[in-house]
Design an enzyme around this catalytic site. Structure first.
Site, PDB file in Angstrom:
ATOM      1  N   LYS A   1       0.830  -1.215   0.000  1.00 48.38           N
ATOM      2  CA  LYS A   1       0.000   0.000   0.000  1.00 48.38           C
ATOM      3  C   LYS A   1       0.856   1.254   0.000  1.00 48.38           C
ATOM      4  CE  LYS A   1      -4.409  -1.906   1.218  1.00 48.38           C
ATOM      5  NZ  LYS A   1      -5.438  -2.233   2.195  1.00 48.38           N
TER       6      LYS A   1
ATOM      7  N   ARG B   1      -3.266 -10.273   4.385  1.00 43.84           N
ATOM      8  CA  ARG B   1      -3.660 -10.284   2.971  1.00 43.84           C
ATOM      9  C   ARG B   1      -2.517  -9.660   2.180  1.00 43.84           C
ATOM     10  NH1 ARG B   1      -6.032  -6.846  -0.643  1.00 43.84           N
ATOM     11  NH2 ARG B   1      -7.619  -7.704  -2.024  1.00 43.84           N
TER      12      ARG B   1
HETATM   13  N1  PMM Z   1      -7.430  -3.921   0.650  1.00 45.41           N
HETATM   14  C1  PMM Z   1      -7.739  -3.917  -0.654  1.00 45.41           C
HETATM   15  C2  PMM Z   1      -8.760  -4.749  -1.155  1.00 45.41           C
HETATM   16  N2  PMM Z   1      -9.431  -5.595  -0.339  1.00 45.41           N
HETATM   17  N3  PMM Z   1      -9.802  -6.465   1.814  1.00 45.41           N
HETATM   18  C3  PMM Z   1      -9.526  -6.468   3.115  1.00 45.41           C
HETATM   19  N4  PMM Z   1     -10.218  -7.273   3.945  1.00 45.41           N
HETATM   20  N5  PMM Z   1      -8.559  -5.659   3.650  1.00 45.41           N
HETATM   21  C4  PMM Z   1      -7.831  -4.804   2.895  1.00 45.41           C
HETATM   22  O1  PMM Z   1      -6.980  -4.081   3.445  1.00 45.41           O
HETATM   23  C5  PMM Z   1      -8.109  -4.762   1.495  1.00 45.41           C
HETATM   24  C6  PMM Z   1      -9.118  -5.622   0.987  1.00 45.41           C
HETATM   25  C7  PMM Z   1      -7.028  -2.992  -1.567  1.00 45.41           C
HETATM   26  O2  PMM Z   1      -5.852  -3.574  -2.038  1.00 45.41           O
HETATM   27  P1  PMM Z   1      -5.781  -4.282  -3.496  1.00 45.41           P
HETATM   28  O3  PMM Z   1      -6.395  -3.304  -4.482  1.00 45.41           O
HETATM   29  O4  PMM Z   1      -4.370  -4.513  -3.783  1.00 45.41           O
HETATM   30  O5  PMM Z   1      -6.554  -5.544  -3.462  1.00 45.41           O
END
Ligand code: PMM
Length: 288
Positions: free
Chosen positions: A227, A266
């Site tokens: 991030k 994640r």
């Molecule tokens: N961050 C993203 C997308 N989904 N879900 C959860 N539970 N927690 C997060 O911090 C989260 C998520 C955004 O990141 P990405 O676009 O790389 O998937």
């Protein structure tokens, strides 16, 4: 070592890991900030997911709608078209899959296709049908801290009473809403939602207080991978460190989150994350 809160309703392979689990991100989108456009084709997506499992991922989180700041929403049919073939194939191959969606219709179809967990970044706020749907299932769900869709969230990064206090209160309110809708509390995972309506300082304050968030008593998920706040930390006079240079910092967050008692991290690249979790476990326990 803080005891690990694990959600009820997981398949046995995940329920029995006794450590922080590693969830690999698979964005089947053209525009996600880290991997957008790379895995839109089903074969490429499957290949990526299997590779992540071979690197140690316990679970693959499939998302069809980008939540990056400023992203516009897509039609539900488009989201279904992106995620369902991938979820179906991975589930048939024995890969544990979660569905990253804010829509009940997508969650429902994903569960029918074999998903074992619902990851709702809106904490059940974006679609009023989500919590009632979940009350009719036995699978666990992630409720993430959220204050509005991607086009508005940067305006809502305001925490006069302190970010840890406000995020804790708002997460507990979402847990209460889920329970009121009939979802059993032992199936609910909470997530502070790093980067969602949060500036870098808010993310760091939440990470500093991870043990307090674990102390809410629910399993906790941490999503810091690649991030922007990591890029800003590691940046130089050219600007933030680009996305492809943030995986080592992600590993550091994984180790520290595991040590603080997070149930799940994640991450975009599972490589090294299970090792980081194991080091944290032994570090805290004082034994192998
Ligand atoms: N961050 C993203 C997308 N989904 N879900 C959860 N539970 N927690 C997060 O911090 C989260 C998520 C955004 O990141 P990405 O676009 O790389 O998937």
């Amino acid at each position: 070592m803080p005891s690990l809160h694990v959600p009820v309703g997981l398949p046995p392979s995940l329920a029995s890991t006794h450590r922080t689990v590693v969830m690999a991100v698979l964005n089947v989108t053209p525009d996600s900030f880290s991997d957008g456009g790379q895995f839109l084709h089903v074969d490429r997506a499957i290949e990526r997911a299997v590779h992540q499992v071979n690197l140690g991922a316990d679970l693959v989180d499939v998302g069809g709608e980008s939540t990056r700041p400023g992203a516009e929403r897509i039609p539900v049919a488009e989201e279904l078209n992106r995620v369902l073939p991938v979820i179906r194939t991975l589930s048939e191959e024995g890969v544990a899959v979660s569905i990253d969606t804010m829509r009940a219709a997508v969650a429902e179809a994903a569960l029918e296709a074999g998903a074992v967990l619902v990851n709702d970044v809106s904490g059940g706020l974006a679609d009023e049908a989500m919590l009632p749907l979940m009350s009719d299932t036995d699978v666990p769900m992630v409720l993430m801290h959220w204050r509005g869709h991607s086009t508005q969230m940067h305006l809502r990064a305001v925490y006069p009473a302190g970010v840890v206090h406000e995020v804790t209160d708002e997460l507990c309110a979402r847990l209460d809403a889920a329970v009121a809708a009939g979802v059993s509390a032992d199936r609910v995972v909470l997530d502070p939602g790093l980067g969602f309506a949060k500036e870098a300082e808010h993310n760091w304050a939440l990470l500093q207080s991870l043990e307090a968030l674990v102390g809410i008593g629910q399993p906790l998920l941490v999503g810091a991978s690649r991030k922007r706040f990591l890029g800003e930390l590691l940046g130089d006079d050219q600007g933030p460190r680009p996305v492809d240079g943030r995986d080592d910092a992600t590993l550091a967050v994984t180790a520290l989150s595991a040590a603080a008692g997070a149930w799940c991290v994640r991450v975009h690249d599972a490589r090294g994350n299970v090792d980081a979790v194991r080091v944290a476990q032994s570090w805290k326990a004082g034994r192998a």
